[in-house]
Enzyme design. Structure first.
Site, PDB file in Angstrom:
ATOM      1  N   ASP A 141      52.293  37.270  42.042  1.00 55.52           N
ATOM      2  CA  ASP A 141      51.808  38.625  42.270  1.00 55.52           C
ATOM      3  C   ASP A 141      51.564  39.240  40.896  1.00 55.52           C
ATOM      4  O   ASP A 141      52.504  39.623  40.197  1.00 55.52           O
ATOM      5  CB  ASP A 141      52.847  39.426  43.058  1.00 55.52           C
ATOM      6  N   ASN A 168      39.966  37.335  36.281  1.00 50.12           N
ATOM      7  CA  ASN A 168      39.067  37.507  37.421  1.00 50.12           C
ATOM      8  C   ASN A 168      39.721  38.201  38.615  1.00 50.12           C
ATOM      9  O   ASN A 168      39.038  38.850  39.405  1.00 50.12           O
ATOM     10  CB  ASN A 168      38.547  36.126  37.848  1.00 50.12           C
ATOM     11  N   TYR A 233      39.686  51.895  41.276  1.00 49.13           N
ATOM     12  CA  TYR A 233      39.087  50.603  40.940  1.00 49.13           C
ATOM     13  C   TYR A 233      38.115  50.751  39.770  1.00 49.13           C
ATOM     14  O   TYR A 233      38.155  49.973  38.805  1.00 49.13           O
ATOM     15  CB  TYR A 233      38.362  50.046  42.166  1.00 49.13           C
ATOM     16  N   LYS A 237      38.040  49.134  35.840  1.00 44.82           N
ATOM     17  CA  LYS A 237      36.934  48.374  35.263  1.00 44.82           C
ATOM     18  C   LYS A 237      36.437  49.026  33.972  1.00 44.82           C
ATOM     19  O   LYS A 237      36.009  48.327  33.042  1.00 44.82           O
ATOM     20  CB  LYS A 237      35.793  48.243  36.274  1.00 44.82           C
TER      21      LYS A 237
END
Length: 360
Positions: A141, A168, A233, A237
């Site tokens: 995890d 990734n 999110y 990024k």
């Protein structure tokens, strides 16, 4: 010739045109031949074609010069000829499915002797097509820093020091900041941003010592044009892009490791289990990318021996450039994301209080 896995797109048409019409190797000789004809026989039709051909020459030379400078500055004007894919150790996070699985598959297709280490919470969802591969799987995890540290220690002890790291793995929750739980935000930030930082911290020392290695990040166009419902999110990024750029300077100016490469992909929506639906944008301009298109681009980057920024589709480069333009114009572009009909809920189940991943 003008098709791709995504169908007929702007990229699938522009790429061959760039290779032919804007290739100085082809256009410069053509311009010289036409110039010779125009000089020898001034009344011929060759003069009519000379101006557009010269324009193509100029455009091609400028684009090639820009590509050259991008490549050299991104790689500190030094090459690395020591890559040996029988000996490299490649870590792929999130390598059980989707983009990560595609990266592994394409690495093995190029050289089945390459040692590949998959780190993922989800069970390995594929098997190598080749025989006698050197593939290792570690369940972890990545949002748990203690588990991450322990896994990295095991990899170094049992496999060796990685020379390539594909950052990734990622997750998305698809809820607004106000409606999302503490766990949603914490799991997203820990998995998508903190884990890549810690993995780089774990594996960079040996890369720096050897002045040899490559770290690749799976980024997103959302770092430039973040739509609603994925603010956390998109923030991770954007952080990943900042990490990429800061590491470029640290490796060169602080650690004296100019040959350790860095690559980031700025990708639009990809057909993975993280999303479903459609963008309401013409596929020609902004297609939903196939995982193999992304995997192929990332593997080609690492095999080139050079770091880079990958824009897929090519429109992403334009969007990134427009970010520095008038704010009102860029706001109009961002407002278009309201037309997306995308479900961002993803596949993960997360504890709403602690952010612990319960199911991947």
């Amino acid at each position: 010739m003008f098709t791709s896995r995504e169908g007929v797109t702007l990229d699938s048409i522009a790429a061959p045109l760039r290779r032919w019409l804007l290739n100085p190797v082809l256009t410069v000789p053509a311009a010289l031949v036409l110039s010779g004809f125009a000089t020898a026989t001034p009344n011929t039709d060759s003069i009519k074609f000379l101006v557009p051909v010269c324009a193509l020459v100029l455009a091609g030379v400028l684009l090639s010069l820009n590509d050259y400078l991008d490549k050299q500055f991104a790689n500190n004007w030094v090459s690395d000829n020591t890559w040996n894919w029988d000996e490299e150790i490649v870590v792929v996070t999130g390598g059980s499915v989707g983009i990560g699985a595609s990266i592994c598959d394409q690495l093995l297709a190029r050289n089945s002797r390459t040692r590949i280490v998959v780190i993922d919470y989800a069970p390995l969802g594929w098997q190598p097509k080749q025989e006698e591969t050197r593939l290792s799987y570690y369940q972890c995890d990545l949002s748990d820093s203690n588990a991450l540290r322990s896994t990295c220690e095991r990899i170094r002890s049992e496999v060796g020091h990685p020379t390539v790291l594909f950052n990734n793995a990622g997750l998305v929750r698809g809820v607004s900041i106000m409606d999302g739980s503490y766990g949603d935000i914490e799991a997203t930030v820990r998995t998508n941003l903190i884990a890549p930082m810690l993995l780089a911290k774990e594996f960079l020392p040996e890369m720096v010592k050897r002045d040899h290695g490559h770290i690749l990040h799976t980024g997103s166009l959302s770092c430039v044009t973040p739509p609603a419902l994925i603010a956390d999110y998109a923030a991770t990024k954007a952080g990943l892009l900042a990490l990429h750029k800061a590491l470029q300077l640290e490796l060169k100016n602080i650690h004296n490791a100019p040959r350790v490469r860095l690559t980031i992909g700025i990708f639009s929506f990809i057909r993975t289990a993280l999303i479903s639906g459609h963008t309401n944008v013409p596929n020609f301009l902004l297609p939903l990318l196939h995982v193999d298109t992304v995997g192929e681009a990332m593997v080609s980057a690492v095999y080139s021996g050079y770091g880079s920024t990958i824009y897929l589709p090519g429109f992403n480069r334009v969007a990134s450039t427009l970010r520095g333009g008038p704010e009102w114009f860029f706001r109009i572009l961002r407002e278009a994301t309201a037309n997306f009909r995308i479900n961002f809920r993803g596949r993960h189940e997360v504890d709403s209080q602690t952010g612990k991943i319960l199911k991947a």
